[in-house]
Design an enzyme around this catalytic site. Structure first.
Site, PDB file in Angstrom:
ATOM      1  N   HIS A   1      -9.413   0.638   4.901  1.00  0.00           N
ATOM      2  CA  HIS A   1      -8.000   1.042   5.753  1.00  0.00           C
ATOM      3  C   HIS A   1      -8.237   2.013   6.780  1.00  0.00           C
ATOM      4  O   HIS A   1      -9.151   2.896   7.038  1.00  0.00           O
ATOM      5  CB  HIS A   1      -7.022   1.626   4.820  1.00  0.00           C
ATOM      6  CG  HIS A   1      -5.542   1.576   5.092  1.00  0.00           C
ATOM      7  ND1 HIS A   1      -5.208   2.476   6.214  1.00  0.00           N
ATOM      8  CD2 HIS A   1      -4.636   0.661   5.068  1.00  0.00           C
ATOM      9  CE1 HIS A   1      -3.963   2.233   6.504  1.00  0.00           C
ATOM     10  NE2 HIS A   1      -3.630   1.083   5.957  1.00  0.00           N
TER      11      HIS A   1
ATOM     12  N   GLY B   1       2.515   1.919  10.683  1.00  0.00           N
ATOM     13  CA  GLY B   1       3.331   3.138  10.487  1.00  0.00           C
ATOM     14  C   GLY B   1       3.886   3.456  11.942  1.00  0.00           C
ATOM     15  O   GLY B   1       4.816   4.396  11.942  1.00  0.00           O
TER      16      GLY B   1
ATOM     17  N   ASN C   1       0.875  -1.165   0.020  1.00  0.00           N
ATOM     18  CA  ASN C   1       0.150   0.084   0.027  1.00  0.00           C
ATOM     19  C   ASN C   1       0.975   1.139   0.086  1.00  0.00           C
ATOM     20  O   ASN C   1       1.502   1.584   0.888  1.00  0.00           O
ATOM     21  CB  ASN C   1      -0.814  -0.032   1.122  1.00  0.00           C
ATOM     22  CG  ASN C   1      -1.651   1.201   1.346  1.00  0.00           C
ATOM     23  OD1 ASN C   1      -1.788   1.759   0.425  1.00  0.00           O
ATOM     24  ND2 ASN C   1      -2.165   1.358   2.498  1.00  0.00           N
TER      25      ASN C   1
ATOM     26  N   SER D   1       3.482  -2.447  10.332  1.00  0.00           N
ATOM     27  CA  SER D   1       5.174  -2.672  10.427  1.00  0.00           C
ATOM     28  C   SER D   1       5.837  -3.977   9.881  1.00  0.00           C
ATOM     29  O   SER D   1       6.752  -4.382  10.754  1.00  0.00           O
ATOM     30  CB  SER D   1       5.404  -1.995  11.762  1.00  0.00           C
ATOM     31  OG  SER D   1       4.966  -0.882  11.995  1.00  0.00           O
TER      32      SER D   1
ATOM     33  N   LYS E   1       0.066   4.277  -0.254  1.00  0.00           N
ATOM     34  CA  LYS E   1      -0.676   5.363   0.475  1.00  0.00           C
ATOM     35  C   LYS E   1      -0.266   6.742  -0.487  1.00  0.00           C
ATOM     36  O   LYS E   1      -0.429   6.566  -1.581  1.00  0.00           O
ATOM     37  CB  LYS E   1      -0.124   5.656   1.836  1.00  0.00           C
ATOM     38  CG  LYS E   1      -0.166   4.270   2.461  1.00  0.00           C
ATOM     39  CD  LYS E   1       0.086   4.708   4.015  1.00  0.00           C
ATOM     40  CE  LYS E   1       0.011   3.418   4.867  1.00  0.00           C
ATOM     41  NZ  LYS E   1       0.129   3.323   6.177  1.00  0.00           N
TER      42      LYS E   1
HETATM   43  C1  PEP Z   1      -0.563  -0.032   6.136  1.00  0.00           C
HETATM   44  O1  PEP Z   1      -0.706   1.197   5.812  1.00  0.00           O
HETATM   45  O2  PEP Z   1      -1.495  -0.942   5.881  1.00  0.00           O
HETATM   46  C2  PEP Z   1       0.656  -0.660   6.925  1.00  0.00           C
HETATM   47  C3  PEP Z   1       0.503  -1.887   7.438  1.00  0.00           C
HETATM   48  O3  PEP Z   1       1.523   0.164   6.982  1.00  0.00           O
HETATM   49  P1  PEP Z   1       3.063  -0.109   7.850  1.00  0.00           P
HETATM   50  O4  PEP Z   1       3.545  -1.216   7.053  1.00  0.00           O
HETATM   51  O5  PEP Z   1       3.889   0.899   7.328  1.00  0.00           O
HETATM   52  O6  PEP Z   1       2.497  -0.220   9.052  1.00  0.00           O
END
Ligand code: PEP
Length: 249
Positions: free
Chosen positions: A94, A172, A9, A212, A11
């Site tokens: 999301h 995140g 993703n 993460s 974003k």
């Molecule tokens: C996400 O935005 O779906 C996500 C899991 O982000 P991150 O891997 O940066 O935590």
């Protein structure tokens, strides 16, 4: 059919030149696992990304869509618009959409219905906040998110749904759910599906973990029996890291 999927993703990152560059880097990587690979660039880059990966083992997917067919919804994008640029899968629910754009279960149920009616596959995201986990409420929160947005559907609809458990406190933040926490919740999700729809839907459901995930922790998380892959944010923006995760199966 249950599958292994790793979906990136992006974003609101990467303008067109950066998207082109990242796709070129992704195409140079080697896949050694059986995972399906997906990337979700922003709307303005979807057509280019679809064209650029047409002959590669990468599916381009969308990050969001509106529930209406068309009309006076300034700034929104419809299911037909996504389909017209080659998109067959959309992420819905999301936590950033829920938190910053007030998408609640009722809106998400409408989005899911619209996507499925257009033969789009849905990656449906949900997950508890830190306060819910601290209060040991995490299972109840996740159960209600799933039930409210999805349990009006027939069993047959679930073949076009992938679930993504994303604890909000792990997105995140650099903080990952432990592999055991992920497994416990995924098992609970499968049981919730089984109670309502029976063994077949529960066994066939692909359930991704998001929060993460990085090259250093992907292998352990993906080794858990009810974790079928990952929804990846930050680590999806570097081709080497993303493919290290893809190849962690
Ligand atoms: C996400 O935005 O779906 C996500 C899991 O982000 P991150 O891997 O940066 O935590």
């Amino acid at each position: 059919m249950r599958k292994n999927i790793v979906a990136g993703n992006w974003k609101m990152n990467n303008d067109l030149p950066l998207s082109e560059a990242l796709i070129s880097d992704l195409k140079r990587q080697t896949k050694t696992s059986n995972a399906e690979v997906m990337i979700a660039p922003t709307f303005t880059n979807l057509w280019h990304a679809f064209e650029a990966t047409r002959h590669d083992d990468i599916e381009v997917i969308a990050q969001n869509m509106h529930f209406a067919e068309n009309g006076a919804y300034t700034g929104e994008v419809s299911a037909d618009m996504l389909k017209s640029v080659g998109i067959n899968t959309v992420i819905l629910g999301h936590s950033e959409r829920r938190a910053y754009f007030n998408e609640d279960d009722a809106i998400l149920a409408k989005k899911v219905d619209q996507a499925l009616s257009k033969d789009l596959r849905v990656i449906f995201c949900f997950g508890e906040e830190l306060a819910d986990r601290k209060a040991a409420n995490h299972e109840a929160v996740v159960e209600s998110q799933i039930k409210n947005a999805l349990f009006h559907l027939d069993a047959s609809a679930f073949k076009n749904i992938v679930l993504a458990y994303e604890p909000v406190w792990a997105i995140g933040t650099g903080e990952t759910a432990s592999p055991e926490q992920a497994q416990d919740m995924h098992k609970f999700i499968r049981k919730t599906l089984q109670d309502k729809y029976g063994n077949q839907v529960a066994d066939d459901m692909t359930i991704l973990y998001g929060g993460s995930v990085k090259p250093a922790n992907a292998k352990e998380i993906f080794s858990k029996p009810d974790v079928d892959g990952g929804l990846i944010g930050g680590a999806a923006l570097k081709a080497e890291d993303f493919y290290a995760i893809v190849n962690a199966f």
